[in-house]
Write a protein that holds these residues in place. Structure first.
Motif, PDB file in Angstrom:
ATOM      1  N   ASP A  61       0.847  -1.184   0.000  1.00  0.00           N
ATOM      2  CA  ASP A  61       0.000   0.000   0.000  1.00  0.00           C
ATOM      3  C   ASP A  61       0.896   1.253   0.000  1.00  0.00           C
ATOM      4  N   ASP A  92       7.300  -3.472  -4.610  1.00  0.00           N
ATOM      5  CA  ASP A  92       6.969  -2.085  -4.282  1.00  0.00           C
ATOM      6  C   ASP A  92       7.655  -1.188  -5.305  1.00  0.00           C
ATOM      7  N   ASP A  93       7.251   0.081  -5.330  1.00  0.00           N
ATOM      8  CA  ASP A  93       7.832   0.985  -6.337  1.00  0.00           C
ATOM      9  C   ASP A  93       9.279   1.298  -6.029  1.00  0.00           C
TER      10      ASP A  93
HETATM   11 MG   LIG Z   1       4.805   3.039  -0.652  1.00  0.00          MG
END
Ligand SMILES: [Mg+2]
Ligand SMILES: O=P(O)(O)OC[C@H]1O[C@H](OP(=O)(O)OP(=O)(O)O)[C@H](O)[C@@H]1O
Ligand SMILES: Nc1ncnc2[nH]cnc12
Length: 183
Positions: free
Chosen positions: A69, A131-132
Motif C-alpha cells: 500500500d 513495491d515501487d
Molecule cells: Mg509506498
C-alpha cells in the motif's frame, strides 16, 4: 537480455525527479508517467515478467505477489496476473476487514503499522514482495515479516527504484532485484 536492456532505458527516461518533495532535501522519484502511457506500462510489466522468468525456475516460481500500500498496488496485481500468481495486499493499519496480522515499521517521523489478512497466504506458498521504491527498507522488511508470520516462503523482493545510499537492502533477508538504477 537486450530486450530487457532497452525496456529499462525507456522506463528510466520516463521517471521524473522532483526536488524538495514531500519535504526540503528529498529528491522524489515520480513513477506516475509510466502509467500514463499504455506502452510504457506494458514495458514495465514485460520487464518485471522477464526478471521473474530469468530468476525463478519452474519449481521456484512465486505463487503469490504481495504488493505494498499504495504504490505497490499500481503494478503488483498486473504482474501477478502476467506470471500466473495470486495477488495479496499489505495495507496500512485499519483498512482490511476480518482477522489480520500486524507489523510495525519505522518511518522518517515515528512508527506506522502494516497489516495483512490472515488467510492472504497459505503456509508454504512462495511469495514475491513488490513495491515501487526501496528507501530505508523499513516498509519492505515489515512486509517480509508479515509474509513469514503467515508461513509464506519469501523468494524475493522486486522494486522499480532503489535509493542505494540508504542501504535499505541490508534490512532484507531474501534476494533483492531493482529494475532501474537510481540515487
Ligand atoms: Mg509506498
Ligand atoms: O524503504 P522505506 O524507507 O520504507 O520507504 C519506501 C516506501 O516509501 C514510499 O511509500 P509511502 O508509505 O511514503 O507512500 P505510498 O502510500 O504512496 O506508497 C514508497 O512507495 C515505499 O513504499
Ligand atoms: N525519494 C523518494 N521518491 C519517491 N518515493 C519515496 N519514498 C521514500 N523516498 C522516496
Amino acid at each position: 537480455s537486450s530486450e530487457l536492456a532497452s525496456l529499462k532505458i525507456r522506463l528510466r527516461a520516463a521517471v521524473r525527479q522532483i526536488p524538495d518533495f514531500p519535504s526540503k532535501g528529498i529528491l522524489f522519484e515520480d513513477i506516475m508517467p509510466i502509467f500514463a502511457d499504455a506502452s510504457l506500462h506494458e514495458a514495465l510489466i514485460r520487464a518485471l515478467d522477464l526478471h521473474v522468468s530469468q530468476t525463478y525456475g519452474p519449481d521456484e516460481k512465486p505463487d503469490v505477489v504481495v504488493g505494498l500500500d499504495a504504490r505497490g498496488f499500481l503494478f503488483g496485481p498486473s504482474l501477478a496476473m502476467r506470471i500466473g500468481a495470486g495477488f495479496a495486499a499489505v495495507r496500512k493499519q485499519g483498512k482490511l476487514p476480518g482477522p489480520c496480522i500486524t507489523a510495525g515499521y519505522e518511518k522518517e517521523y515515528g512508527q506506522d503499522f502494516f497489516q495483512m489478512q490472515s488467510d492472504a497466504i497459505k503456509p508454504g506458498q512462495k511469495v514475491l514482495v513488490v513495491d515501487d521504491l526501496i528507501a530505508t527498507g523499513g516498509s519492505a522488511a515489515a512486509a517480509g515479516s508479515l509474509v513469514k508470520q503467515l508461513g509464506g516462503t519469501l523468494v524475493g523482493y522486486v522494486f522499480i527504484l532503489e535509493l542505494d545510499f540508504l542501504k535499505g537492502r541490508d534490512k532484507l533477508d531474501a534476494p533483492v532485484y531493482t529494475l532501474l538504477s537510481s540515487q
